[in-house]
Design a protein around this motif. Structure first.
Motif, PDB file in Angstrom:
ATOM      1  N   UNK A  23      27.733  -9.592 -30.910  1.00  0.00           N
ATOM      2  CA  UNK A  23      26.314  -9.525 -30.587  1.00  0.00           C
ATOM      3  C   UNK A  23      26.157  -8.930 -29.202  1.00  0.00           C
ATOM      4  N   UNK A  24      25.414  -7.842 -29.089  1.00  0.00           N
ATOM      5  CA  UNK A  24      25.133  -7.237 -27.786  1.00  0.00           C
ATOM      6  C   UNK A  24      23.840  -7.800 -27.229  1.00  0.00           C
ATOM      7  N   UNK A  25      23.888  -8.258 -26.013  1.00  0.00           N
ATOM      8  CA  UNK A  25      22.688  -8.704 -25.316  1.00  0.00           C
ATOM      9  C   UNK A  25      22.745  -8.080 -23.932  1.00  0.00           C
ATOM     10  N   UNK A  34      20.747 -19.790 -28.936  1.00  0.00           N
ATOM     11  CA  UNK A  34      20.575 -19.264 -27.575  1.00  0.00           C
ATOM     12  C   UNK A  34      20.859 -17.757 -27.476  1.00  0.00           C
ATOM     13  N   UNK A  35      21.551 -17.202 -28.449  1.00  0.00           N
ATOM     14  CA  UNK A  35      21.952 -15.795 -28.409  1.00  0.00           C
ATOM     15  C   UNK A  35      20.936 -14.911 -29.108  1.00  0.00           C
ATOM     16  N   UNK A  36      20.448 -15.364 -30.250  1.00  0.00           N
ATOM     17  CA  UNK A  36      19.522 -14.575 -31.067  1.00  0.00           C
ATOM     18  C   UNK A  36      18.449 -15.526 -31.593  1.00  0.00           C
ATOM     19  N   UNK A  37      17.330 -15.639 -30.907  1.00  0.00           N
ATOM     20  CA  UNK A  37      16.370 -16.705 -31.199  1.00  0.00           C
ATOM     21  C   UNK A  37      15.536 -16.562 -32.462  1.00  0.00           C
ATOM     22  N   UNK A  38      15.690 -15.488 -33.240  1.00  0.00           N
ATOM     23  CA  UNK A  38      14.844 -15.320 -34.425  1.00  0.00           C
ATOM     24  C   UNK A  38      15.489 -15.835 -35.703  1.00  0.00           C
ATOM     25  N   UNK A  39      16.706 -15.446 -35.975  1.00  0.00           N
ATOM     26  CA  UNK A  39      17.344 -15.809 -37.239  1.00  0.00           C
ATOM     27  C   UNK A  39      18.828 -15.506 -37.151  1.00  0.00           C
ATOM     28  N   UNK A  92      30.887 -22.424 -36.356  1.00  0.00           N
ATOM     29  CA  UNK A  92      30.953 -21.202 -35.544  1.00  0.00           C
ATOM     30  C   UNK A  92      31.202 -21.589 -34.104  1.00  0.00           C
ATOM     31  N   UNK A  93      31.886 -20.698 -33.388  1.00  0.00           N
ATOM     32  CA  UNK A  93      32.067 -20.948 -31.959  1.00  0.00           C
ATOM     33  C   UNK A  93      32.161 -19.639 -31.202  1.00  0.00           C
ATOM     34  N   UNK A  94      31.734 -19.658 -29.962  1.00  0.00           N
ATOM     35  CA  UNK A  94      31.835 -18.497 -29.084  1.00  0.00           C
ATOM     36  C   UNK A  94      33.248 -18.462 -28.523  1.00  0.00           C
ATOM     37  N   UNK A  95      33.925 -17.332 -28.695  1.00  0.00           N
ATOM     38  CA  UNK A  95      35.305 -17.229 -28.214  1.00  0.00           C
ATOM     39  C   UNK A  95      35.447 -16.298 -27.023  1.00  0.00           C
ATOM     40  N   UNK A  96      34.445 -15.474 -26.738  1.00  0.00           N
ATOM     41  CA  UNK A  96      34.512 -14.591 -25.573  1.00  0.00           C
ATOM     42  C   UNK A  96      33.116 -14.090 -25.235  1.00  0.00           C
ATOM     43  N   UNK A  97      32.914 -13.784 -23.949  1.00  0.00           N
ATOM     44  CA  UNK A  97      31.678 -13.184 -23.443  1.00  0.00           C
ATOM     45  C   UNK A  97      32.057 -12.126 -22.431  1.00  0.00           C
ATOM     46  N   UNK A  98      31.216 -11.113 -22.279  1.00  0.00           N
ATOM     47  CA  UNK A  98      31.445 -10.117 -21.249  1.00  0.00           C
ATOM     48  C   UNK A  98      31.121  -8.714 -21.708  1.00  0.00           C
TER      49      UNK A  98
END
Length: 161
Positions: free
Chosen positions: A49-51, A107-112, A146-152
């Motif tokens: 996911x790109x933010x 928190x990453x994609x608030x719509x769906x 699901x889990x977040x494994x990396x950010x950056x």
């Protein structure tokens, strides 16, 4: 054209989503019920996911299995591409079925979030079952699935390579 049968994946560009059961065009309701229009769309072993040019990598577990999204394909007869270089139809396009959020995705994609099929049985139900049975798959995954494994800024998941 795809036919009903074993789970299939069709390449293409996402044209729309069937967000949280809301149908964005009249023919979409027919396409949800018609098993010949259902596809499962395989994605990388992690959801990227790109933010704001930042990447967030979401996985089901450390093994990083492929995601399978519940999808619908259709034929679009209009033009695609840019106004200066339109590509006349028909085009085979697809969209994802989406659902309400779980605590990891919200928190990453608030719509769906996309409907994620996690087992071969779920994929088979999505591809073959009548809508009365298949619609039960339109649910968010449990928060611990699901889990977040990396950010950056890194756009490739080096751990999966």
């Amino acid at each position: 054209m795809p036919e009903a049968g074993p789970a299939q994946t069709i390449g293409g560009r996402t044209e729309s989503s069937f967000r949280n059961g809301r149908i964005d065009r009249p023919s979409a309701a027919y396409e949800l019920v018609d098993v010949r229009r259902r596809i499962d769309v395989l994605d990388r072993p992690h959801l990227h996911v790109d933010i704001s040019s930042s990447a967030i990598w979401i996985c089901r577990d450390d093994a990083r299995p492929l995601f399978a999204f519940a999808g619908i394909w259709t034929e679009f007869k209009g033009d695609r591409g840019t106004k200066s270089k339109p590509v006349p139809g028909p085009h085979l396009v697809y969209g994802f079925l989406t659902t309400s959020l779980n605590a990891v995705v919200e928190p990453i994609h608030p719509k769906a979030m996309p409907v994620i099929l996690t087992t071969d049985e779920e994929r088979d139900v999505w591809i073959r079952a009548p809508w009365d049975e298949a619609k039960a798959l339109q649910r968010p995954l449990p928060d611990d699935a699901l889990r977040i494994v990396a950010r950056g800024a890194e756009k490739e998941d080096r751990a999966a390579a």
